[in-house]
Design a protein around this motif. Structure first.
Motif, short mmCIF file in Angstrom:
data_model
loop_
_atom_site.label_atom_id
_atom_site.label_comp_id
_atom_site.label_asym_id
_atom_site.label_seq_id
_atom_site.Cartn_x
_atom_site.Cartn_y
_atom_site.Cartn_z
N ARG A 226 32.98 42.20 43.92
CA ARG A 226 32.57 42.08 45.32
C ARG A 226 33.71 41.55 46.17
NH1 ARG A 226 28.00 37.82 46.81
NH2 ARG A 226 29.83 36.47 46.71
N ARG A 260 30.42 41.21 53.42
CA ARG A 260 30.46 41.44 51.98
C ARG A 260 30.32 42.91 51.68
NH1 ARG A 260 26.78 36.99 52.32
NH2 ARG A 260 27.73 35.05 51.58
N PHE A 262 31.76 46.01 48.29
CA PHE A 262 32.23 46.19 46.92
C PHE A 262 33.60 46.86 46.92
CE2 PHE A 262 27.67 45.80 46.55
CZ PHE A 262 27.53 44.98 45.44
#
Length: 366
Positions: A226, A260, A262
């Motif tokens: 992440r 946030r 990936f």
């Protein structure tokens, strides 16, 4: 040993004519047992029976090892305030040498102490934690018919916050708490949510429109696939945030935007905005670090208490038992963290259980 001297000041509730085991001996044995992997009174008593020869080297045991019922009765009845004072005094010595440190305050519910069908029956303990130094500064149990908000002022009064930055989540965001921290010589960093509706909405509106003119600091973190980009904005002119002027010595309002996603680009990124108010006049880089440090109480203290010490599985409810056992677990945790090096705490608990010499070395860090 210092351990015996530390526990000697705790008042003994028992009749002198009926005492077969010294109170300080019971407490030292309990701490050694919890450090070495014991989680309840039966395991503490079994540890004592297996390690009696080792324990006799530094603990007076005129009548052998107490039964698990004796351990239970002692922890249910000894004064929780006096026992917690031992914890505060030990950690206070560590912090005296520091010019500045951050105190994180948050509550934790002992899940197994609840009763089926009663949402508020479980015991909640509010703790103070210095994440940079991995030491517990104190704790207060909330009243049965109350919540964290009423326990926080009691904890602030009990611990030494002079020169410290006290960070609390939205539950403790209250003008009285801010004034109390300032009157005790500390600074505050309080998370804003809609429980302080006027201040929250003013901060959201003003900083949303003018953040481009404010001091800013950005950082990127990677963890478990992440990616998180955190951008911190600091407003040092509170003229147009009227509600902030009602807070004792308020100097800064802070916005932290966390995006946030990936690394592989899968999924949609999420954006979260958090607001804070503080009495300390610092820049964006400083507050970026402080807002992250606050979560040390979750990641270091609460997580380890649950995962390593199985705190959420302990069903003890009677008397002062839950509070006093929580204090022992905190003492064990901070003692182990000073000695574990790169090993995990689970591994370290097993190593000190297997190696008496190592346990001696670990106890020197208490």
């Amino acid at each position: 040993m210092k351990l015996i001297e530390i526990f000697e000041d705790i008042p003994d509730f028992r009749r002198k004519t009926q005492v077969k085991h010294y109170l300080h001996s019971i407490l030292v044995m309990s701490l050694c047992a919890v450090i070495s992997g014991a989680d309840d009174f039966e395991e503490i008593a079994e540890y004592g029976a297996e390690k009696e020869d080792f324990l006799r080297q530094f603990v007076p045991l005129p009548n052998g090892i107490p039964s698990h019922d004796t351990f239970r009765r002692v922890f249910q009845n000894i004064d929780a305030g006096a026992f917690e004072k031992c914890l505060r005094e030990r950690t206070g010595e560590v912090l005296k040498a520091l010019e500045e440190y951050q105190v994180n305050i948050d509550g934790k519910v002992l899940r197994a102490t609840g009763k089926r069908g009663k949402k508020t029956a479980a015991i909640c303990i509010v703790s103070a934690w210095a994440s940079e130094h991995c030491v517990s500064l104190g704790q207060v149990k909330t009243d049965k018919k109350s919540n964290e908000k009423t326990a926080i002022p009691e904890l602030v009064e009990a611990i030494d916050v002079r020169g410290a930055l006290v960070s609390i989540d939205a539950m403790g965001c209250d003008r009285k708490v801010a004034a109390l921290i300032r009157s005790n010589g500390g600074d505050y960093l309080l998370a804003l949510k809609k429980n302080q509706k006027g201040l929250y909405e003013e901060a959201q509106d003003w900083m949303g429109k003018h953040k481009a003119q404010m001091d800013v600091y950005s950082e990127v973190g990677y963890c478990g696939g992440r990616v998180e980009r955190r951008t911190t904005y600091v407003c040092d002119d509170l003229t147009y945030i009227d509600e902030s002027l009602k807070w004792a010595d308020s100097k800064r309002v802070i916005l932290v935007e966390a995006e946030r996603g990936f690394k592989n680009g899968e999924g949609n990124p999420t954006l979260q905005a958090r607001f804070y108010i503080s009495s300390r006049a610092e820049n964006a880089e400083y507050f970026a670090g402080c807002t992250r440090k606050h979560w040390g109480i979750e990641n270091q203290l609460h997580w380890h208490l649950d995962v390593v010490f199985n705190e959420d599985r302990q069903r003890l409810r009677e008397g002062n038992g839950p509070e006093n056992m929580a204090i022992v677990r905190k003492m064990a945790l901070q003692t182990l963290m000073k000695s574990k090096g790169r090993k995990s705490l689970k591994t370290m608990r097993k190593k000190v259980a297997w190696n008496d010499s190592l346990l001696f070395e670990v106890l020197k860090n208490f």
